[in-house]
Design a protein around this motif. Structure first.
Motif, short mmCIF file in Angstrom:
data_model
loop_
_atom_site.label_atom_id
_atom_site.label_comp_id
_atom_site.label_asym_id
_atom_site.label_seq_id
_atom_site.Cartn_x
_atom_site.Cartn_y
_atom_site.Cartn_z
N UNK A 162 0.85 -1.19 0.00
CA UNK A 162 0.00 0.00 0.00
C UNK A 162 0.88 1.23 0.00
N UNK A 163 0.29 2.34 -0.37
CA UNK A 163 1.10 3.54 -0.39
C UNK A 163 0.29 4.80 -0.59
N UNK A 164 1.04 5.88 -0.75
CA UNK A 164 0.43 7.18 -0.93
C UNK A 164 1.41 8.02 -1.74
N UNK A 165 0.88 8.83 -2.64
CA UNK A 165 1.74 9.74 -3.38
C UNK A 165 1.22 11.16 -3.23
N UNK A 166 2.14 12.11 -3.31
CA UNK A 166 1.74 13.51 -3.25
C UNK A 166 2.73 14.35 -4.02
N UNK A 167 2.22 15.46 -4.55
CA UNK A 167 3.07 16.42 -5.22
C UNK A 167 3.58 17.40 -4.18
N UNK A 168 4.90 17.57 -4.15
CA UNK A 168 5.53 18.48 -3.20
C UNK A 168 5.53 19.90 -3.75
N UNK A 169 5.79 20.86 -2.89
CA UNK A 169 5.77 22.27 -3.30
C UNK A 169 6.80 22.57 -4.37
N UNK A 170 7.91 21.81 -4.42
CA UNK A 170 8.94 22.05 -5.43
C UNK A 170 8.63 21.35 -6.76
N UNK A 171 7.48 20.68 -6.84
CA UNK A 171 7.07 20.00 -8.06
C UNK A 171 7.47 18.54 -8.13
N UNK A 172 8.36 18.11 -7.24
CA UNK A 172 8.71 16.69 -7.18
C UNK A 172 7.54 15.90 -6.62
N UNK A 173 7.56 14.62 -6.88
CA UNK A 173 6.52 13.71 -6.38
C UNK A 173 7.14 12.87 -5.27
N UNK A 174 6.42 12.76 -4.18
CA UNK A 174 6.83 11.88 -3.07
C UNK A 174 5.91 10.67 -3.07
N UNK A 175 6.50 9.49 -3.07
CA UNK A 175 5.72 8.25 -3.04
C UNK A 175 6.16 7.44 -1.83
N UNK A 176 5.22 7.16 -0.95
CA UNK A 176 5.46 6.31 0.21
C UNK A 176 4.82 4.96 -0.05
N UNK A 212 13.87 -15.15 5.82
CA UNK A 212 12.98 -14.33 6.63
C UNK A 212 12.26 -13.31 5.74
N UNK A 213 11.23 -12.69 6.33
CA UNK A 213 10.61 -11.52 5.70
C UNK A 213 10.47 -10.46 6.78
N UNK A 214 10.50 -9.21 6.35
CA UNK A 214 10.43 -8.10 7.29
C UNK A 214 9.59 -6.98 6.67
N UNK A 215 8.83 -6.31 7.53
CA UNK A 215 8.04 -5.16 7.09
C UNK A 215 8.96 -3.99 6.78
N UNK A 216 8.70 -3.34 5.67
CA UNK A 216 9.57 -2.26 5.20
C UNK A 216 8.71 -1.11 4.69
N UNK A 217 9.24 0.09 4.83
CA UNK A 217 8.65 1.28 4.22
C UNK A 217 9.65 1.88 3.26
N UNK A 218 9.17 2.30 2.11
CA UNK A 218 10.01 2.98 1.11
C UNK A 218 9.48 4.39 0.94
N UNK A 219 10.37 5.35 0.86
CA UNK A 219 10.00 6.73 0.58
C UNK A 219 10.81 7.19 -0.62
N UNK A 220 10.14 7.47 -1.71
CA UNK A 220 10.77 7.89 -2.96
C UNK A 220 10.47 9.36 -3.21
N UNK A 221 11.47 10.07 -3.71
CA UNK A 221 11.27 11.41 -4.26
C UNK A 221 11.62 11.30 -5.75
N UNK A 222 10.68 11.69 -6.60
CA UNK A 222 10.84 11.57 -8.04
C UNK A 222 10.74 12.96 -8.66
N UNK A 223 11.69 13.27 -9.55
CA UNK A 223 11.67 14.58 -10.21
C UNK A 223 10.84 14.52 -11.49
#
Length: 142
Positions: free
Chosen positions: A79-93, A103-114
Motif C-alpha cells: 500500500x502507499x500514498x503519493x503527493x506532489x511536493x511544493x517544489x514540483x517533485x513527487x513523493x511516493x510512500x 525471513x521476511x520483514x516489514x519495510x517502508x520505502x520513501x521515494x522522491x521523483x523529479x
C-alpha cells in the motif's frame, strides 16, 4: 496545498497501481534482479538510503550496492500514498515486505521523483521492532 493520493496494491491490481513509472520500475527491476536497470531509474546524483549503510550516491554506486546486498531479495509492496511536493517533485510512500530465503520483514520505502521522471532519493526503512530484528540474525556464543 499538496494533494495526496492513497493507493492499495492487491493481487488483482498488482504493481501497476503505483502512480509513478520510476517507482514502478524500481520494484519490477529489483524483483527481476536487474540491479543495473534499477540503478538507471535514479537521477545521476540520486541517493539510496538503505538500512545500516551510509548514503549510496550515483547510479554506479547504487548498482554495485544492490548487486552485493540485495541478491535473492524480493520486494512485496502492499500500500502507499503519493503527493506532489511544493517544489514540483513527487513523493511516493510505499509499505510492504522484503522477503529473503530465510525471513521476511516489514519495510517502508520513501521515494522522491523529479520531473524527468527519475528517482532523486529512495529511503528504505525497516518497520520492525528491535526484538524482531534481533531474531533475524543468528546468535553466536562467545
Amino acid at each position: 496545498m499538496m494533494a495526496t493520493t492513497p493507493f492499495m496494491l492487491t493481487e488483482a491490481i498488482g504493481l501497476s497501481a503505483i502512480p509513478e513509472p520510476a517507482v514502478l520500475g524500481y520494484f519490477e527491476t529489483f524483483n527481476r534482479g536487474d540491479f543495473e536497470a534499477t540503478a538507471s531509474l535514479f537521477d545521476a546524483e540520486g541517493v539510496l538510503y538503505a538500512p545500516f549503510a551510509d548514503p549510496i550516491v550515483g547510479k554506479s554506486a547504487i548498482a554495485t550496492y544492490l548487486k552485493t546486498e540485495a541478491l535473492g531479495m524480493k520486494l512485496n509492496p502492499q500500500q502507499g500514498m503519493s503527493q506532489t511536493l511544493e517544489d514540483g517533485n513527487i513523493q511516493v510512500q510505499v509499505n510492504g515486505l522484503v522477503q529473503t530465503a530465510v525471513f521476511s520483514v516489514n519495510v517502508g520505502w520513501l521515494f522522491i521523483v523529479n520531473s524527468q521522471p527519475a528517482i532523486v532519493s529512495a529511503t528504505v526503512k525497516l518497520l520492525a521492532s528491535p526484538q524482531e530484528l534481533l531474531s533475524l540474525r543468528p546468535f553466536t556464543k562467545f
